[in-house]
Structures are given as C-alpha cells and as structure tokens.
Scaffold this motif. Structure first.
Motif, PDB file in Angstrom:
ATOM      1  N   GLN A  61       0.802  -1.223   0.000  1.00 31.86           N
ATOM      2  CA  GLN A  61       0.000   0.000   0.000  1.00 31.86           C
ATOM      3  C   GLN A  61       0.838   1.279   0.000  1.00 31.86           C
ATOM      4  OE1 GLN A  61      -2.139  -1.513   3.431  1.00 31.86           O
ATOM      5  NE2 GLN A  61      -4.059  -1.207   2.330  1.00 31.86           N
ATOM      6  N   TYR A  62       1.720   1.390   0.983  1.00 32.32           N
ATOM      7  CA  TYR A  62       2.418   2.663   1.166  1.00 32.32           C
ATOM      8  C   TYR A  62       3.358   2.983   0.006  1.00 32.32           C
ATOM      9  CZ  TYR A  62       4.366   6.538   3.865  1.00 32.32           C
ATOM     10  OH  TYR A  62       4.730   7.794   4.288  1.00 32.32           O
ATOM     11  N   PHE A  63       4.258   2.069  -0.300  1.00 30.59           N
ATOM     12  CA  PHE A  63       5.217   2.322  -1.373  1.00 30.59           C
ATOM     13  C   PHE A  63       4.532   2.547  -2.725  1.00 30.59           C
ATOM     14  CE2 PHE A  63       8.780  -0.215   0.970  1.00 30.59           C
ATOM     15  CZ  PHE A  63       8.970   0.828   1.853  1.00 30.59           C
ATOM     16  N   PRO A  64       3.542   1.724  -3.094  1.00 30.95           N
ATOM     17  CA  PRO A  64       2.880   1.990  -4.382  1.00 30.95           C
ATOM     18  C   PRO A  64       2.207   3.365  -4.435  1.00 30.95           C
ATOM     19  CG  PRO A  64       2.409  -0.246  -3.679  1.00 30.95           C
ATOM     20  CD  PRO A  64       3.101   0.445  -2.521  1.00 30.95           C
ATOM     21  N   CYS A  65       1.639   3.797  -3.324  1.00 26.38           N
ATOM     22  CA  CYS A  65       0.995   5.107  -3.297  1.00 26.38           C
ATOM     23  C   CYS A  65       2.032   6.205  -3.512  1.00 26.38           C
ATOM     24  CB  CYS A  65       0.264   5.311  -1.975  1.00 26.38           C
ATOM     25  SG  CYS A  65      -0.689   6.841  -1.903  1.00 26.38           S
ATOM     26  N   VAL A  66       3.157   6.121  -2.820  1.00 29.86           N
ATOM     27  CA  VAL A  66       4.218   7.123  -2.983  1.00 29.86           C
ATOM     28  C   VAL A  66       4.783   7.066  -4.398  1.00 29.86           C
ATOM     29  CG1 VAL A  66       6.530   7.819  -2.214  1.00 29.86           C
ATOM     30  CG2 VAL A  66       4.798   7.168  -0.517  1.00 29.86           C
ATOM     31  N   ALA A  67       5.027   5.865  -4.902  1.00 26.97           N
ATOM     32  CA  ALA A  67       5.622   5.702  -6.234  1.00 26.97           C
ATOM     33  C   ALA A  67       4.684   6.171  -7.341  1.00 26.97           C
ATOM     34  CB  ALA A  67       6.014   4.244  -6.458  1.00 26.97           C
TER      35      ALA A  67
END
Length: 180
Positions: A61-67
């Motif tokens: 969740q977190y990394f894909p959102c930032v990326a």
C-alpha cells in the motif's frame, strides 16, 4: 492519525525487538544460555509481524501510493531489496536454531545471524524514518494518509496479531536474560 503514523508506530515496536535481539546475541556471545523458546518468539515476531504485517503494509500500500507520484522510486527499490535481505537473515536464524534444537551446536551461526539482523534493523529503520518524513512532506496528501490509515485499521486480524506481538515483546523484555 495517518498511514505514516501507523508505520512509525510499527517502527517503535520493532525498535523494542531490536534491543532484545542485541541483548540476546550479546548474551549468547558471553556464553549465557537463552531458552530456545525465547529465540523462537523472536523469529516468530520477525515473520509474523515484520514480514506479514509491517512489510506488507509498506510493499502493498504505502510504497505503491508514494511511487504513483513518480517520487522516491529509488529509495523504494532499496527498501524492497532490504526487506528481502531481512527475510533471508530471519530464515537463517530459524534454520540454524532448528539444527541447534535438534542437537547440533549451532550457537555461533544463530548468534551471528541475530547480530546481522539487529544491524540490519537499525540501518533500515533509520533510513525508512527519513523516507516517511519526505513522503509525508513532499508526496502524500492528507486524504491519502487518512485512506491508508483506514485500510491499515480495517484488517482486524492484523490488530489481533499486533496485540499478540506486543505481548510477546513485553514478555521478552521481562525475561531474566533480557533484564541483566
């Protein structure tokens, strides 16, 4: 509260584990016997909390959102590699612990991999904390933070595992070998 806040809270719990791991490998190096069951609990926390919950939150969740903002991608790539590195260290601790429990003298590799895991955690968490600061300030909106927070909170099985993990850390901190 935000998604980033939840991850930071995870890090506070993981730092507690890191201190226990340091105490454990130090005691093992000094020749002190640590109950296998206590080392098993550490390995369980590594797999059940760090891998199955914390890393999953970041990776899914977190990394894909930032990326998705085409931001901080190199840092994310490094963290993904480091997560795999942490998984491999934990697997080696488990492997050598099982051999030790079956009668082989595997104190040295268990001790060595516990030390490697503590060093990994310290370095990794320090870098991720800086990453969270950057993502929070430069990338994520309050709505996205709130949405991730709600997603993280919605999974009730995770809440139960978190409670169990915190109780396990509390137990390990209370053991005689961890206190001295």
């Amino acid at each position: 509260m935000s998604g980033t806040d939840i991850l930071r809270n995870d890090h506070r719990q993981i730092r507690r584990l890191e201190k226990i791991v340091v105490r454990c490998y130090t005691k093992l190096n000094e020749g002190t016997d640590i109950p296998f069951s206590d080392i098993d609990i550490m390995v369980l926390i590594m797999s059940e909390f760090l891998d199955a919950i914390h890393y999953a939150r970041e990776e899914d969740q977190y990394f894909p959102c930032v990326a998705s903002y085409d931001s901080l991608k190199q840092e994310i790539r490094v963290f993904m590699i480091e997560h795999e590195f942490g998984r491999r260290i934990a697997a080696n601790i488990s492997k050598y612990l099982q051999k030790w429990k079956s009668g082989e003298n595997q104190r040295e590799p268990v001790t060595r991999f516990l030390k490697a895991y503590a060093v990994y955690l310290n370095d990794h968490l320090t870098k991720e904390d800086k990453f969270f600061d950057a993502a929070e300030k430069q990338v994520l909106s309050q709505d996205e933070e709130k949405m991730m927070y709600e997603e993280f909170q919605a999974i009730t099985a995770v809440a139960t595992k978190l409670d169990d993990m915190i109780k396990s850390i509390d137990y390990l901190e209370s053991t005689s070998w961890a206190k001295t």
